[in-house]
Design a protein around this motif. Structure first.
Motif, short mmCIF file in Angstrom:
data_model
loop_
_atom_site.label_atom_id
_atom_site.label_comp_id
_atom_site.label_asym_id
_atom_site.label_seq_id
_atom_site.Cartn_x
_atom_site.Cartn_y
_atom_site.Cartn_z
N PHE A 193 0.59 -1.14 -0.05
CA PHE A 193 -0.07 -0.03 -0.26
C PHE A 193 1.21 1.01 0.16
N ASP A 194 0.12 2.09 -0.32
CA ASP A 194 0.87 3.46 -0.38
C ASP A 194 1.47 4.05 1.05
N ILE A 195 2.09 4.00 1.05
CA ILE A 195 2.95 4.65 2.27
C ILE A 195 2.59 6.18 3.46
N ASP A 196 1.93 7.01 2.02
CA ASP A 196 2.10 7.93 2.42
C ASP A 196 -0.11 8.60 2.76
N ASN A 197 -0.29 7.10 2.78
CA ASN A 197 -1.71 7.18 2.61
C ASN A 197 -2.18 7.26 3.91
N ASP B 98 13.92 10.02 2.32
CA ASP B 98 13.00 10.55 3.40
C ASP B 98 11.91 10.09 3.35
N ARG B 99 11.05 10.18 2.88
CA ARG B 99 9.72 9.63 2.21
C ARG B 99 9.66 8.30 3.79
N SER B 100 10.51 7.26 2.96
CA SER B 100 10.47 6.16 4.30
C SER B 100 10.93 6.38 5.56
#
Length: 808
Positions: free
Chosen positions: A270-274, A389-391
């Motif tokens: 899944f999208d980790i930013d969701n 950075d987002r991970s």
């Protein structure tokens, strides 16, 4: 050069010529063992040898000689004789198992027919070896140190090691372990295979056995109590670890959030930013963190993710699994915010850098997957850096949620070493940042014991070395450098086989060497890949029936693995017994100062095509000089004691941020030594813009090598700068080659002697001569056998020596 078997020929069945012949009578042997009329000659021979070894064990115990090692030999012998019978009686099933792996598929019938007697032959070999070694001890020819056994119930995680019964301990087990068997089954959880309890290994969505996954939360926000029981009913008896399995996402989430699958990767489905996905996982983490607080099953930590990666470049192999084929609006908007901050709100600066014409940051667009032909350009850098950075932000969120309810919970992430070792940096993993974040260091380091079995894959290392040691050592040296005071957990060690290599007749010398090497370089726990035999010999439930997994999948993993290799599986346990017998010495050897540090820049790694490949060549040349290597980064220089090293070597680091440059200058200002491979190093910022500033020596020492200087000259310059920290013990090696293959480590003891560990990673026998730098003569004792050696001796290919060297 050794010819490595690839498994098409199992091994000559030379011990007995008619393995299938039946005996007409039943013979009685010692210890009430019985030779059955249904046993073939191999099994009868093994049965007799089991009886002989058991009798010798009784004699040894009467003399207070430890027989822990022999107990495991007997256990594995009896188990694999049972397995061989299952394989013989289930020929069609074994044919299918070989057929799942394309390397074996063409010969699956032949291999299935040969397998039972191959297993029996290997049982005989491990019994012969056990009989010989115990016989030597009974005769007084050797004296072994008793095994320091793991206390599976009470071992504790301390600052940078596990401790059992007051001593350091190295844990061992298998990550995926015959799903469906209860954790209390002593045939699966014991001193032989390891006895770590674990939950969450929902490998491939066949079932949800003990899994911590997305399906624990229902649409109404309540928890699925039946699934939760798989976690809560784990007995609170043995230590263990838990895994957050991120692969799936419930259908109701997809209905509410149509973008939730955008930007998914293989093991993060899944999208980790969701925001909804984050909310669900926040609930799951807090709930499971509360339920398991203080439980022994968390002593080895929470695995926050299985092999996370988000490769976002066109043409990458992960795209065949539909990974990162696009990004969600959430990811894009977070990227825009990241750029706004990076460029301090100046859209014109971004446009100048990217060659674009955006009116504002909210208009910024980017094509994902990104074209790798723009590597080295500002757009490539910005996306790749943001992807990392987002991970890191995701894992920070996950860990914070856990620590909000269980502040003492240990954490690690199963990071693939390729995220550091490979030249590609589009995978979204900042290895250093994640090692700093989690309370333990986590990974699934692998090695290659023989050639790569996949077409077109290189095995060039085999021209020099018995096995591919470098992918173990360089990764470990980096992780131990950036997180020196953390426990190191390999939660899925692929030392025995993987999708790219396996050898049915794997050498036990390789098994011993690679486990010893990894432990010496920092590994505190390893959970091998994988144990898939039920106690009756049949493959576990997930391997039964027809499989349709991707390749390499679970089905293909069985053939040619340790599940068919009594000699390999036994040797894993034997080397762990020996490592734990000398656990204090191993810790001494590995907790040494690292006098030479290689400067590592993620900035250069992002912007260049061969940073790691070329950097490894230098690392390889320095590895065989008798002292441990280390790395530094900006963070290491700024956060760690700079007295922990003598010099920093900067090699092929053209692209660095201003902050990285300042860290090196700050080190020089405090009196440090920096060796630059050329004036071109550090000459560009992260966007390829020329840097006007140059390093100056200040209070330190700055050595700038002429452009074009070769690796050997750079190496000699570096060695000269750390000569004051090289060990007192001199090891001269003649391996008959123009290159080095023997590595050693030395620690001075309080009584004036020296502890020396030597490993031969080459194909041939090496001749060794030990002396001291002051010219004094020495005596040499083999600690593994308690026997004296001269100061000249040999070490075979893949040999392991642990010595006490004493000045005369």
């Amino acid at each position: 050069m050794r010819q490595h078997l690839l498994g098409f020929t199992l091994a000559p069945l030379f011990l007995l010529t008619t393995a299938c012949s039946q005996q007409e009578s039943v013979a009685k042997v010692d210890n009430n063992e019985t030779l059955s009329a249904t046993q073939n000659n191999y099994e009868q021979t093994a049965t007799l040898k089991i009886a002989k070894l058991k009798k010798m064990m009784q004699q040894a115990q009467s003399k207070q000689i430890d027989v822990t090692r022999e107990q495991s030999i007997i256990w594995f012998a009896e188990q694999f004789l049972k397995f061989a019978n299952w394989d013989e009686n289930n020929y069609d099933a074994v044919v299918k198992l070989f057929g799942y792996e394309r390397h074996y598929a063409a010969d699956k019938e032949k291999l299935a027919k040969e397998l039972p007697n191959f297993e029996r032959e290997k049982v005989i070999q491990i019994l012969d070896k056990g009989i010989k070694e115990l016989g030597q001890e009974l005769a007084g020819e050797i004296k072994r140190r008793p095994v320091n056994k793991v206390d599976w119930q009470n071992t504790k995680a301390q600052d940078n090691m596990f401790v059992s019964n007051g001593k350091p301990i190295f844990l061992y087990d298998y990550f995926s372990k015959t799903v469906g068997q209860p954790l209390t089954n002593k045939d699966v959880y014991n001193d032989h295979l390891g006895a770590l309890y674990h939950g969450g290994e929902d490998l491939y969505p066949v079932d949800h056995d003990r899994a911590i996954n997305s399906f624990l939360v229902r649409e109404d926000g309540t928890f699925d109590e039946e699934l939760m029981k798989e976690l809560t009913r784990i007995p609170d008896t043995n230590i263990g670890f838990l895994v957050y399995w991120l692969m799936g996402i419930p259908k109701w989430v997809e209905e509410q959030e149509p973008e939730v699958r955008k930007g998914r990767s293989l093991f993060t489905g899944f999208d980790i930013d969701n925001p909804l996905a984050r909310d669900i996982w926040g609930k799951i983490i807090r709930k499971t963190g509360e339920l398991t607080k203080g439980k022994k099953v968390t002593e080895v930590g929470f695995v926050l993710a299985n092999e996370p990666h988000w490769y976002a470049e066109k043409g990458h192999w992960t795209q065949k699994f539909q990974e990162m084929t696009s990004i969600s609006s959430y990811t894009l908007n977070k990227f825009r915010s990241w750029l706004d901050k990076k460029y301090q709100g100046d859209i014109n600066e971004l446009n100048d850098n990217w060659g674009t014409h955006f009116s504002q940051f909210s208009d910024v667009a980017i094509e994902i997957p990104i074209d790798p032909t723009i590597k080295g350009e500002p757009k490539w850098y910005d996306w790749t850096r943001y992807n990392m950075d987002r991970s890191t932000d995701w894992f920070t969120y996950v860990q914070n949620e856990l620590h909000s309810v269980n502040k003492d919970a240990d954490t690690h992430i199963k990071i693939m070493p390729r995220m550091f070792m490979d030249d590609s940096r589009s995978g979204g993993i900042d290895t250093e940042a994640l090692a700093e974040l989690t309370t333990m260091v986590g990974h699934d380091a692998k090695s290659f014991g023989s050639e790569n079995i996949r077409p077109g894959k290189s095995s060039k290392w085999i021209e020099k070395y018995a096995y591919n040691w470098g992918i173990v050592t360089m990764f470990h040296d980096f992780m131990e450098s950036v997180a020196p005071n953390k426990i190191n957990v390999n939660s899925e060690s692929h030392f025995l086989s993987s999708g790219q290599w396996r050898d049915l007749d794997t050498r036990t010398s390789y098994v011993r060497s690679v486990y010893w090497l990894a432990t010496l370089l920092g590994m505190d726990a390893n959970m091998g890949w994988f144990w898939a035999r039920d106690p009756d010999g049949s493959p576990e439930d997930r391997l039964e029936g027809d499989l349709d997994f991707f390749d390499p999948g679970l089905g293909g993993a069985f053939a040619g693995s340790n599940n068919m290799q009594p000699h390999v599986t036994n040797e894993v346990t034997q080397v762990m017994f020996d490592l734990n017998s000398f656990s204090e010495e191993i810790v001494e050897l590995r907790e040494q100062r690292r006098p030479l540090r290689l400067f590592y820049s993620e900035t250069t790694a992002i912007n260049t095509n061969d940073y790691m490949t070329k950097g490894y060549k230098l690392y390889e040349n320095l590895f065989f000089e008798g002292f441990p290597l280390g790395f530094v980064t900006k963070n290491v220089i700024e956060k760690q004691d700079n007295n922990n090293w003598d010099a920093i070597l900067v090699y092929r680091n053209n692209f660095v941020t201003d902050e990285e440059f300042k860290s090196l200058q700050g080190y020089l200002n405090k009196g440090g030594t920096v060796i630059l491979d050329s004036a071109q190093s550090l000459s560009l910022d992260e966007y390829g813009h020329p840097r006007n500033a140059k390093l100056v020596a200040s209070k330190g020492k700055l050595i700038v090598m002429p452009k074009g200087t070769g690796v050997e000259a750079i190496k000699q310059t570096a060695l000269a700068e750390v000569s004051g920290s090289t060990p007192d013990v001199v090891v001269k090696v003649d391996n008959g080659e123009s290159f080095k293959t023997t590595t050693w480590r030395t620690v001075k003891q309080g009584n004036g002697s020296y502890l020396v560990n030597i490993l031969n990673l080459g194909h041939g026998t090496a001749n060794l001569k030990l002396s001291l730098t002051n010219g004094k003569a020495v005596t040499v004792k083999n600690l593994m056998t308690s026997n004296q050696l001269g100061n000249t001796f040999t070490i075979p290919s893949e040999g392991v020596l642990l010595l006490e060297v004493t000045p005369k």
